[in-house]
Design an enzyme around this catalytic site. Structure first.
Site, PDB file in Angstrom:
ATOM      1  N   HIS A 153      26.028 -51.889 -52.937  1.00  0.00           N
ATOM      2  CA  HIS A 153      26.833 -52.835 -53.240  1.00  0.00           C
ATOM      3  C   HIS A 153      26.207 -54.015 -53.097  1.00  0.00           C
ATOM      4  O   HIS A 153      26.850 -54.986 -52.441  1.00  0.00           O
ATOM      5  CB  HIS A 153      28.071 -52.912 -52.969  1.00  0.00           C
ATOM      6  N   HIS A 188      27.110 -44.607 -52.116  1.00  0.00           N
ATOM      7  CA  HIS A 188      28.468 -44.028 -52.060  1.00  0.00           C
ATOM      8  C   HIS A 188      28.924 -42.666 -52.961  1.00  0.00           C
ATOM      9  O   HIS A 188      30.032 -42.430 -52.778  1.00  0.00           O
ATOM     10  CB  HIS A 188      29.206 -45.204 -53.098  1.00  0.00           C
ATOM     11  N   CYS A 244      25.446 -41.189 -48.489  1.00  0.00           N
ATOM     12  CA  CYS A 244      25.528 -41.387 -47.075  1.00  0.00           C
ATOM     13  C   CYS A 244      26.059 -40.195 -46.762  1.00  0.00           C
ATOM     14  O   CYS A 244      27.377 -39.738 -47.072  1.00  0.00           O
ATOM     15  CB  CYS A 244      26.378 -42.405 -46.691  1.00  0.00           C
ATOM     16  N   HIS A 287      36.646 -47.871 -57.002  1.00  0.00           N
ATOM     17  CA  HIS A 287      35.600 -47.958 -56.142  1.00  0.00           C
ATOM     18  C   HIS A 287      34.691 -46.789 -56.491  1.00  0.00           C
ATOM     19  O   HIS A 287      35.154 -45.839 -56.434  1.00  0.00           O
ATOM     20  CB  HIS A 287      36.012 -48.414 -54.638  1.00  0.00           C
ATOM     21  N   GLU A 293      32.976 -45.089 -54.265  1.00  0.00           N
ATOM     22  CA  GLU A 293      33.134 -43.996 -53.439  1.00  0.00           C
ATOM     23  C   GLU A 293      34.387 -43.328 -53.540  1.00  0.00           C
ATOM     24  O   GLU A 293      34.316 -42.019 -53.533  1.00  0.00           O
ATOM     25  CB  GLU A 293      33.315 -44.759 -51.842  1.00  0.00           C
ATOM     26  N   CYS A 350      34.089 -45.315 -41.134  1.00  0.00           N
ATOM     27  CA  CYS A 350      32.966 -45.096 -40.361  1.00  0.00           C
ATOM     28  C   CYS A 350      32.812 -46.098 -39.548  1.00  0.00           C
ATOM     29  O   CYS A 350      33.330 -47.226 -39.218  1.00  0.00           O
ATOM     30  CB  CYS A 350      31.985 -44.984 -41.426  1.00  0.00           C
TER      31      CYS A 350
END
Ligand code: SF4
Length: 287
Positions: A47, A81, A103, A132, A134, A199
């Site tokens: 992003h 994402h 990731c 979003h 993710e 995270c």
């Protein structure tokens, strides 16, 4: 006398060659070098539009929004994402070579959702916003088993089967805000299992932004408007009592913000490149 700038740690891309934004960007660069003109980014790989533009200009990558816009036999880079399983299926069906830059910490959540759904659990997934990238990818693993919500809406959630429910979160939420809301939720539904997935890269940056916000009282966040973790940095610094601005580039800095200011803390999002951060710092020092 120039303004003193204190840089929040960590800064630069999150992760390393094995995870995070750094891995995603390196994978894209490496693939484009090997397959020039045949490598496509499916949506924003991270992003930050400046990172994407550099990849396009310097490495010849092309960004598309749909699998159907990628020619057969090309390389497709999956964003950091993550995406829904159906995107992998479409890419395979079309004969594309998939380079997965998701990731690994996000992949873990995908796997967990899939496993929990197979066990018949109800998953309450908390996202920064319902659209979003993710969140869309994670929910796509088991749409029927997941209730998608946000921290703002959590108080309104009514569970039919709290004993079967487990709460998971997006990786980039605000640690303190999430803790506060989840404590309230747990008090309402004590049977619910709670397993946040914020995270370490996110929590470390927030911790450092809060410390500097309290100590210095003036914080500039460098991050793209679409970056969830950058927006959370702004929120946590503000909540800690600091005057806080978020800028995408040095061009958005306003001289009037710095009148009578001698010291500034600068924090940056997980997808903000070092070169953008350095430009912001240089400009602040010259005010
Ligand atoms: S912010 Fe966390 S989850 Fe997101 S890419 Fe970086 S390390 Fe991975």
């Amino acid at each position: 006398m120039s303004i003193k700038v204190v840089i929040a740690e960590p800064h630069g891309y999150c992760g390393n060659d094995n995870f995070g934004v750094q891995r995603a960007v390196r994978l894209a660069q490496k693939t484009a070098r090997k397959q020039p003109g045949k490598t496509y980014l499916l949506g924003e790989i991270v992003h930050n539009q400046h990172v994407v533009s550099r990849l396009e200009k310097k490495y010849g990558l092309k960004t598309v929004q749909r699998i159907k816009d990628i020619p057969k036999g090309s390389m497709v880079i999956i964003r950091a994402h993550g995406v829904t399983p159906s995107v992998y299926q479409q890419a395979e069906k079309k004969g594309l070579n998939i380079i997965d830059a998701t990731c690994p910490l996000v992949v873990q959540v995908h796997k967990e959702v899939k496993r929990l759904a197979a066990e018949g659990r109800q998953i309450l997934y908390i996202a920064s916003s319902k659209n979003h990238d993710e969140a869309v990818g994670v929910v796509g693993e088991a749409p029927k088993a997941v209730i998608l919500t946000t921290l703002d809406e959590l108080d309104k959630i009514k569970l039919k089967n709290p004993q079967k429910t487990i709460v998971l979160t997006q990786t980039t939420l605000s640690v303190l805000e999430t803790q506060k809301k989840l404590n309230r939720f747990k008090a309402k539904y004590p049977e619910v299992e709670i397993k946040p997935h914020i995270c370490l890269a996110t929590s470390q940056r927030q911790k450092s932004a809060i410390e500097l916000a309290k100590r210095i009282g003036f914080v500039i966040i460098v991050g793209h408007p679409t970056s969830s973790n950058s927006n959370r940095l702004k929120e946590v610094a503000q909540t800690a009592g600091a005057k806080t601005y978020i800028v995408d580039t040095d061009k958005e800095l306003r001289p009037e913000w710095f009148k009578g200011i001698f010291e500034v803390a600068v924090s940056s999002g997980a997808s903000t490149p070092e070169w953008l951060l350095k430009k912001v710092i240089k400009k602040i020092k010259n005010f």
